[in-house]
Enzyme design. Structure first.
Site, PDB file in Angstrom:
ATOM      1  N   HIS A 130      -1.434   3.805  -2.800  1.00  0.00           N
ATOM      2  CA  HIS A 130      -0.886   2.949  -3.773  1.00  0.00           C
ATOM      3  C   HIS A 130      -2.093   1.781  -3.900  1.00  0.00           C
ATOM      4  O   HIS A 130      -2.560   1.374  -3.006  1.00  0.00           O
ATOM      5  CB  HIS A 130       0.397   2.059  -3.288  1.00  0.00           C
ATOM      6  CG  HIS A 130       1.016   1.544  -4.499  1.00  0.00           C
ATOM      7  ND1 HIS A 130       0.927   0.457  -5.042  1.00  0.00           N
ATOM      8  CD2 HIS A 130       2.046   2.146  -5.151  1.00  0.00           C
ATOM      9  CE1 HIS A 130       1.632  -0.004  -5.890  1.00  0.00           C
ATOM     10  NE2 HIS A 130       2.389   1.199  -5.952  1.00  0.00           N
TER      11      HIS A 130
ATOM     12  N   ASP B  62       7.467   7.167  -4.533  1.00  0.00           N
ATOM     13  CA  ASP B  62       7.781   8.726  -5.027  1.00  0.00           C
ATOM     14  C   ASP B  62       7.620   9.853  -4.112  1.00  0.00           C
ATOM     15  O   ASP B  62       8.027  11.030  -4.521  1.00  0.00           O
ATOM     16  CB  ASP B  62       6.584   8.909  -6.103  1.00  0.00           C
ATOM     17  CG  ASP B  62       6.687   8.057  -7.241  1.00  0.00           C
ATOM     18  OD1 ASP B  62       8.060   7.728  -7.723  1.00  0.00           O
ATOM     19  OD2 ASP B  62       5.875   7.441  -7.879  1.00  0.00           O
TER      20      ASP B  62
END
Ligand code: ACO
Length: 427
Positions: free
Chosen positions: A305, A362
């Protein structure tokens, strides 16, 4: 005078004010830099640039902290509802009972779509990706609801915000129904925001649809986890589009387009496809090697991320939600075992440890959504549905700021310098 940051350039010294937020890194205010030095700053991907001032969401990526209006995401996911979090994001405070009821009532009164929009859907191919439909239909809302597009009027902004939040489940469910050739279902305002969405998606007119409380709760929680995430790519897109004065429906359509990409909202679809491709835990080492190979474009989807260099706090909630949904629906998807094992192997591999690559929100969400019955093409649509409240809250915050300017980044030009046009006959 507060703290100053010094810049030495071209033999001269310049001072720039250091601004402090309520928490998080200070920022150097370089708004006068170009006027004073004739130079721009260079920061592709905005890795060191704060593009705006905001009081909505705070992230500390190193510590794995995510706060909405100060409240930790874990507490909201555990105790709150998506409607309550939506109210919080829009208004700054948690609602009391009366305020919440009023807000839920208002949202429920905007869930229907203009009947003519159904004709819009029929213009799409049946196999169109539902995100393509979302981009088109949400953009088209401005043609149907232009009575609320005066962005300088706070009341108009409020109505269009409520309309967007309320209509998104209807739009998303219709995109799904269209793709499978089933009739559209009108909203049922006796159900909760999330229950109504589940019914419009999975119900059929011929039968009574029963909302399963554990699934409703899991879905609502997924919506909470995706509600806002400060200045990510799609939110910045919404702000940039909105900075020119574009109407909110057009701005949200732009956000949806940005969210579609596999590096952003498309990652949960990509993560589940990757898990399916890996299949069984014995194949994991092969894929780990591929992810580490610089000459191989393969990446571990759902890992890494831009901001979190620690466990994404939303991934923790997702992991426990998988178990709850599996229990309620009595499913046992072997991909969950593969995912757990992949996480364990990656978190013990020096490549991922050194680069601080952890599972993101996710990584597990695809497994839950697939257990609930959503096809992978709907995953990003659900993300867009939930993120709409964050987008409109950020858009409202921007428009309400008296110092708001059109977003206009600069560049470092590396193309040819001026040259004369060469006639076609001489080329
Ligand atoms: N698998 C393997 N290697 C990775 C991964 C990954 N998932 N993510 C990053 N890396 C490596 C990069 O190759 C790079 O290595 P290098 O320094 O040797 O060149 C290093 O880690 C840093 O990666 P960047 O791409 O520079 O980091 P950035 O902050 O720009 O990217 C991103 C973040 C786009 C999310 C990236 O980690 C990625 O592509 N992950 C997979 C897609 C994904 O899951 N996206 C969802 C994001 S969450 C969301 O949108 C809700």
């Amino acid at each position: 005078m507060g703290d100053q940051a010094k810049l030495s350039a071209g033999g001269a010294d310049y001072d720039y004010p250091v601004l402090k937020g309520s928490v998080g890194p200070d920022v150097v205010d370089i708004r006068k830099l170009y006027g004073q030095t004739g130079m721009f700053t260079f920061d592709p991907g905005f890795t060191s640039t704060a593009s705006c001032e905001s009081a909505l969401t705070y992230i500390d990526g190193d510590e794995g902290v995510l706060l909405h209006r100060g409240y930790p995401i874990g507490q909201l996911a555990e105790n709150s509802s998506f409607m309550e979090v939506s109210y919080l994001l829009l208004n700054g405070e948690l609602p009391n009972k009366e305020e919440l009821e009023k807000f839920e009532f208002t949202i429920s009164r905007h869930t229907m779509l203009h009947e003519q929009l159904a004709t819009f859907y029929r213009g799409f191919r049946r196999d169109a990706h539902p995100m393509a439909i979302m981009c088109g239909v949400v953009g088209a809302l401005s043609a149907f609801y232009h009575d609320s597009t005066d962005i300088s009027d706070p009341e108009h902004r409020k109505i269009s915000s409520h309309r967007l939040i309320a209509k998104m489940p209807t739009i998303a469910a219709m995109a799904y129904k269209y793709s499978i050739g089933q009739p559209f279902l009108y909203p049922d305002n006796n159900l909760s925001y999330t229950g109504n969405f589940l019914r419009m998606t999975f119900g059929v007119p011929a039968e009574e649809y029963e909302v399963i409380p554990a699934v409703e709760k899991a879905m609502d929680r997924i919506f909470i986890l995706h509600a806002d995430h400060e200045q990510n790519a799609s939110t910045s897109t919404v702000r940039l589009a909105g900075s020119s004065g574009a109407n909110p429906f057009a701005c949200i359509a732009a956000g949806i387009a940005c969210l579609w990409g596999p590096a952003h909202g498309g990652a949960n679809e990509a993560a589940l496809n990757m898990l399916k491709e890996i299949g069984t835990p014995d194949k994991i080492p092969h894929y780990i090697e591929r992810a580490k190979d610089k000459n191989d474009p393969f990446r571990l989807m759902g890992f890494g991320h831009r901001v979190y260099k620690n466990y994404d706090p939303r991934a923790t909630v997702m992991q426990s939600t998988v178990r709850e949904v599996f229990e309620a629906l009595k499913v046992d998807d072997p991909l969950f075992e593969t995912a757990l094992r992949l996480e364990e192997i990656a978190l013990n591999d020096p490549y991922f440890v050194e680069k601080k690559l952890f599972p993101n929100v996710d990584f597990y969400s695809g497994i839950i959504l697939s257990a609930i019955g959503f096809p992978t093409t709907m995953f990003t649509v659900l993300f867009a549905l939930a993120r709409t409240v964050g987008w409109v809250a950020q858009w409202n915050e921007m428009i309400s700021d008296p110092g708001q300017k059109i977003g206009r980044p600069r560049q470092l030009y590396t193309g040819p310098t001026q040259r004369d046009y060469v006639p076609l006959s001489q080329r």
